[in-house]
Design a protein around this motif. Structure first.
Motif, PDB file in Angstrom:
ATOM      1  N   ARG A 111       0.855  -1.193   0.000  1.00 32.05           N
ATOM      2  CA  ARG A 111       0.000   0.000   0.000  1.00 32.05           C
ATOM      3  C   ARG A 111       0.887   1.237   0.000  1.00 32.05           C
ATOM      4  O   ARG A 111       1.815   1.355   0.798  1.00 32.05           O
ATOM      5  N   TYR A 112       0.560   2.170  -0.910  1.00 36.74           N
ATOM      6  CA  TYR A 112       1.357   3.386  -1.026  1.00 36.74           C
ATOM      7  C   TYR A 112       0.726   4.545  -0.258  1.00 36.74           C
ATOM      8  O   TYR A 112       1.314   5.076   0.695  1.00 36.74           O
ATOM      9  N   ARG A 113      -0.487   4.930  -0.631  1.00 37.65           N
ATOM     10  CA  ARG A 113      -1.181   6.016   0.048  1.00 37.65           C
ATOM     11  C   ARG A 113      -2.684   5.754  -0.005  1.00 37.65           C
ATOM     12  O   ARG A 113      -3.160   4.954  -0.811  1.00 37.65           O
ATOM     13  N   SER A 114      -3.403   6.472   0.836  1.00 33.44           N
ATOM     14  CA  SER A 114      -4.858   6.329   0.880  1.00 33.44           C
ATOM     15  C   SER A 114      -5.528   7.684   0.982  1.00 33.44           C
ATOM     16  O   SER A 114      -4.954   8.633   1.528  1.00 33.44           O
ATOM     17  N   ARG A 115      -6.717   7.746   0.457  1.00 38.10           N
ATOM     18  CA  ARG A 115      -7.633   8.823   0.808  1.00 38.10           C
ATOM     19  C   ARG A 115      -8.544   8.203   1.866  1.00 38.10           C
ATOM     20  O   ARG A 115      -9.484   7.476   1.545  1.00 38.10           O
ATOM     21  N   GLU A 116      -8.217   8.429   3.124  1.00 36.22           N
ATOM     22  CA  GLU A 116      -8.905   7.765   4.217  1.00 36.22           C
ATOM     23  C   GLU A 116     -10.279   8.406   4.459  1.00 36.22           C
ATOM     24  O   GLU A 116     -10.524   9.551   4.075  1.00 36.22           O
ATOM     25  N   ARG A 117     -11.140   7.629   5.111  1.00 41.24           N
ATOM     26  CA  ARG A 117     -12.454   8.166   5.426  1.00 41.24           C
ATOM     27  C   ARG A 117     -12.309   9.335   6.402  1.00 41.24           C
ATOM     28  O   ARG A 117     -11.382   9.379   7.213  1.00 41.24           O
ATOM     29  N   ALA A 118     -13.216  10.279   6.305  1.00 37.33           N
ATOM     30  CA  ALA A 118     -13.164  11.469   7.149  1.00 37.33           C
ATOM     31  C   ALA A 118     -13.422  11.092   8.599  1.00 37.33           C
ATOM     32  O   ALA A 118     -14.106  10.110   8.908  1.00 37.33           O
ATOM     33  N   ALA A 119     -12.872  11.871   9.509  1.00 37.20           N
ATOM     34  CA  ALA A 119     -13.094  11.652  10.937  1.00 37.20           C
ATOM     35  C   ALA A 119     -14.589  11.694  11.234  1.00 37.20           C
ATOM     36  O   ALA A 119     -15.303  12.601  10.785  1.00 37.20           O
TER      37      ALA A 119
END
Length: 226
Positions: A111-119
């Protein structure tokens, strides 16, 4: 022991040094369901093989003919040890229950990077989209920069609200990127696909060395965890 769960995996787990994805072709929705149950029953009947396996998740293709497998390993060496001691007997039991499964292949990633879910976002994904992005042979070194370009586009105020998260993995063979995208629903994904393309996404789609895209829709069906 092994426990079944319907909780979606956390793709950002730092311990997951070797995330794997593989696909099976099973032919029909009935055989899809039979294969999922055969896998789960086979694992239910045995001790969890190793602490180096963090989780194993199964997804049914919306086409009614495929299964996606996602396993999170601490290392590739741990997976290779599992292959030598545990995998064949499990596959044999599954194949006895559902003969004729076509194992298309297994791909290894980092895994390189993510657009993670918002807080505070507690939405449960209604759709998983696996996007494979292939690159020309001489463009392997550009894959990370391409992912950075995508994440820049996703950071704009106009980014798709139905997208919960997106996790970008670089294949260890250097040939492609896999995006594991969690969407709120089929409708939200369809709306995003049909939306007008802005300049940020033009740069994404015309990036030098980009060979092509393919996207497949899945439903998370069951997880197997220790």
């Amino acid at each position: 022991m092994t426990r079944r769960t319907h909780t979606h995996p956390d793709l950002t787990r730092p311990e997951s040094g070797a995330p794997f994805f593989s696909t099976w072709r099973v032919g029909t929705p009935e055989r899809q369901a039979q294969a999922v149950e055969a896998v789960a029953r086979t694992w239910d009947g045995r001790p969890w093989p190793t602490n180096d396996l963090l989780g194993y998740h199964l997804y049914t293709g919306r086409d009614g003919t495929t299964l996606l497998h996602h396993s999170q390993w601490r290392s590739e060496q741990a997976y290779e040890a599992f292959v030598k001691t545990h995998r064949q007997e499990r596959n044999d039991e599954i194949d006895t229950a559902v003969p004729g499964i076509e194992r298309v292949g297994l791909d290894r990633y980092r895994r390189y990077r993510s657009r993670e879910r918002a807080a505070g976002d507690t939405r449960i994904p209604g759709l998983i989209v696996i996007v494979r992005i292939d690159f020309e042979p001489d463009a392997a070194g550009k894959r990370a920069d391409w992912v950075d370009t995508v994440l820049t586009a996703l950071s704009s105020p106009e980014a798709d609200r139905g997208l919960i998260s997106a996790h970008f993995h670089l294949s260890t063979d250097g040939g492609h990127v896999l995006n594991y995208a969690e969407w709120e629903s089929d409708d939200s994904y369809d709306e995003a696909v049909a939306a007008p393309v802005g300049p940020e996404w033009v740069r994404v789609r015309t990036y030098p060395g980009l060979k092509g895209f393919s996207a497949v829709r899945y439903t998370h069906t069951v997880g197997l965890v220790p």
